[in-house]
Design a protein around this motif. Structure first.
Motif, PDB file in Angstrom:
ATOM      1  N   GLY A 114       0.801  -1.221   0.000  1.00 31.29           N
ATOM      2  CA  GLY A 114       0.000   0.000   0.000  1.00 31.29           C
ATOM      3  C   GLY A 114       0.829   1.264   0.000  1.00 31.29           C
ATOM      4  O   GLY A 114       0.319   2.346  -0.257  1.00 31.29           O
ATOM      5  N   GLU A 115       2.120   1.128   0.303  1.00 28.28           N
ATOM      6  CA  GLU A 115       2.976   2.306   0.367  1.00 28.28           C
ATOM      7  C   GLU A 115       4.260   2.145  -0.459  1.00 28.28           C
ATOM      8  O   GLU A 115       4.473   2.858  -1.420  1.00 28.28           O
ATOM      9  N   PHE A 116       5.101   1.205  -0.062  1.00 26.28           N
ATOM     10  CA  PHE A 116       6.443   1.111  -0.626  1.00 26.28           C
ATOM     11  C   PHE A 116       6.457   0.807  -2.123  1.00 26.28           C
ATOM     12  O   PHE A 116       7.051   1.552  -2.907  1.00 26.28           O
ATOM     13  N   LEU A 117       5.844  -0.282  -2.541  1.00 26.90           N
ATOM     14  CA  LEU A 117       5.876  -0.660  -3.963  1.00 26.90           C
ATOM     15  C   LEU A 117       5.177   0.357  -4.871  1.00 26.90           C
ATOM     16  O   LEU A 117       5.736   0.726  -5.912  1.00 26.90           O
ATOM     17  N   PRO A 118       3.967   0.833  -4.506  1.00 24.78           N
ATOM     18  CA  PRO A 118       3.340   1.832  -5.387  1.00 24.78           C
ATOM     19  C   PRO A 118       4.158   3.115  -5.516  1.00 24.78           C
ATOM     20  O   PRO A 118       4.272   3.678  -6.601  1.00 24.78           O
ATOM     21  N   LYS A 119       4.747   3.562  -4.405  1.00 24.06           N
ATOM     22  CA  LYS A 119       5.555   4.790  -4.474  1.00 24.06           C
ATOM     23  C   LYS A 119       6.822   4.562  -5.283  1.00 24.06           C
ATOM     24  O   LYS A 119       7.235   5.437  -6.053  1.00 24.06           O
ATOM     25  N   SER A 120       7.435   3.411  -5.112  1.00 17.93           N
ATOM     26  CA  SER A 120       8.646   3.110  -5.880  1.00 17.93           C
ATOM     27  C   SER A 120       8.356   3.090  -7.378  1.00 17.93           C
ATOM     28  O   SER A 120       9.101   3.669  -8.180  1.00 17.93           O
ATOM     29  N   PHE A 121       7.280   2.432  -7.767  1.00 20.75           N
ATOM     30  CA  PHE A 121       6.889   2.378  -9.179  1.00 20.75           C
ATOM     31  C   PHE A 121       6.555   3.774  -9.696  1.00 20.75           C
ATOM     32  O   PHE A 121       6.962   4.154 -10.799  1.00 20.75           O
ATOM     33  N   ALA A 122       5.823   4.553  -8.899  1.00 21.01           N
ATOM     34  CA  ALA A 122       5.390   5.883  -9.334  1.00 21.01           C
ATOM     35  C   ALA A 122       6.562   6.842  -9.505  1.00 21.01           C
ATOM     36  O   ALA A 122       6.545   7.684 -10.399  1.00 21.01           O
ATOM     37  N   VAL A 123       7.570   6.720  -8.668  1.00 18.99           N
ATOM     38  CA  VAL A 123       8.739   7.590  -8.794  1.00 18.99           C
ATOM     39  C   VAL A 123       9.561   7.204 -10.025  1.00 18.99           C
ATOM     40  O   VAL A 123      10.153   8.066 -10.666  1.00 18.99           O
ATOM     41  N   LEU A 124       9.563   5.936 -10.366  1.00 15.87           N
ATOM     42  CA  LEU A 124      10.289   5.498 -11.558  1.00 15.87           C
ATOM     43  C   LEU A 124       9.601   5.932 -12.855  1.00 15.87           C
ATOM     44  O   LEU A 124      10.256   6.241 -13.844  1.00 15.87           O
ATOM     45  N   TYR A 125       8.262   5.932 -12.859  1.00 13.65           N
ATOM     46  CA  TYR A 125       7.477   6.268 -14.054  1.00 13.65           C
ATOM     47  C   TYR A 125       6.421   7.330 -13.738  1.00 13.65           C
ATOM     48  O   TYR A 125       5.233   7.099 -13.892  1.00 13.65           O
ATOM     49  N   PRO A 126       6.835   8.525 -13.309  1.00 12.59           N
ATOM     50  CA  PRO A 126       5.854   9.507 -12.856  1.00 12.59           C
ATOM     51  C   PRO A 126       4.894   9.984 -13.952  1.00 12.59           C
ATOM     52  O   PRO A 126       3.700  10.157 -13.688  1.00 12.59           O
ATOM     53  N   LEU A 127       5.396  10.199 -15.168  1.00 14.16           N
ATOM     54  CA  LEU A 127       4.512  10.695 -16.224  1.00 14.16           C
ATOM     55  C   LEU A 127       3.419   9.689 -16.567  1.00 14.16           C
ATOM     56  O   LEU A 127       2.241  10.055 -16.717  1.00 14.16           O
ATOM     57  N   LYS A 128       3.785   8.420 -16.682  1.00 12.94           N
ATOM     58  CA  LYS A 128       2.797   7.399 -16.990  1.00 12.94           C
ATOM     59  C   LYS A 128       1.749   7.290 -15.892  1.00 12.94           C
ATOM     60  O   LYS A 128       0.557   7.180 -16.164  1.00 12.94           O
ATOM     61  N   VAL A 129       2.201   7.322 -14.641  1.00 12.65           N
ATOM     62  CA  VAL A 129       1.272   7.196 -13.513  1.00 12.65           C
ATOM     63  C   VAL A 129       0.358   8.415 -13.434  1.00 12.65           C
ATOM     64  O   VAL A 129      -0.862   8.267 -13.264  1.00 12.65           O
ATOM     65  N   VAL A 130       0.911   9.600 -13.586  1.00 15.03           N
ATOM     66  CA  VAL A 130       0.094  10.823 -13.513  1.00 15.03           C
ATOM     67  C   VAL A 130      -0.957  10.833 -14.612  1.00 15.03           C
ATOM     68  O   VAL A 130      -2.111  11.182 -14.371  1.00 15.03           O
ATOM     69  N   LYS A 131      -0.588  10.452 -15.810  1.00 13.94           N
ATOM     70  CA  LYS A 131      -1.554  10.425 -16.913  1.00 13.94           C
ATOM     71  C   LYS A 131      -2.638   9.383 -16.670  1.00 13.94           C
ATOM     72  O   LYS A 131      -3.798   9.582 -17.004  1.00 13.94           O
ATOM     73  N   LEU A 132      -2.259   8.279 -16.069  1.00 18.83           N
ATOM     74  CA  LEU A 132      -3.236   7.232 -15.746  1.00 18.83           C
ATOM     75  C   LEU A 132      -4.192   7.687 -14.645  1.00 18.83           C
ATOM     76  O   LEU A 132      -5.394   7.447 -14.715  1.00 18.83           O
ATOM     77  N   VAL A 133      -3.650   8.351 -13.655  1.00 22.63           N
ATOM     78  CA  VAL A 133      -4.463   8.831 -12.533  1.00 22.63           C
ATOM     79  C   VAL A 133      -5.410   9.894 -13.038  1.00 22.63           C
ATOM     80  O   VAL A 133      -6.572   9.940 -12.694  1.00 22.63           O
TER      81      VAL A 133
END
Length: 133
Positions: A114-133
């Motif tokens: 709920g914290e570590f893995l999602p944040k790690s992935f999001a920091v690696l691919y911020p543009l993709k995650v932001v566009k998805l969100v």
């Protein structure tokens, strides 16, 4: 013993859903607030989802308050379900330590998934995650 464990199984789908939603909010926070200035400019000139994300970032305080509030609400709901599930365990059938083990396992699960893995992935691919969100 099986009746006690069967009672816990009814709570697992809700706990899993809340764990995923917690990860969504944690990852969203990390992605939005790890964007560089260049990436923010790219969002504002990009697709429709990018422009929406850019407008959300224009009010970053409100965005952060919303993300943190809902993440807190989801995490409280998650631990409420964990508590309800552990209360369903019959202490005469299962060891009294089982509820404590269950609480610790739930804590580890929310920290990792709920914290570590999602944040790690999001920091690696911020543009993709932001566009998805």
């Amino acid at each position: 013993m099986l009746e006690s464990l069967a009672a816990i199984w009814t709570y697992l789908p809700g706990m899993l859903l809340l764990l995923l939603v917690s990860g969504f909010f944690s990852g969203s926070e990390a992605a939005f607030f790890s964007l560089t200035l260049t990436q923010r400019r790219e969002l504002s000139r990009g697709s429709r989802s990018g422009r929406i994300a850019s407008s959300l970032l224009a009010r970053s305080e409100r965005l952060l308050m919303g993300i943190l509030f809902w993440n807190l609400a989801i995490n409280i709901s998650y631990f409420s379900l964990v508590s309800q599930a552990s209360l369903r365990i019959d202490p005469e059938v299962a060891a009294p330590r089982f509820a404590a083990i269950m609480a610790i396992a739930a804590l580890v699960l929310i920290i990792v998934f709920g914290e570590f893995l999602p944040k790690s992935f999001a920091v690696l691919y911020p543009l993709k995650v932001v566009k998805l969100v």
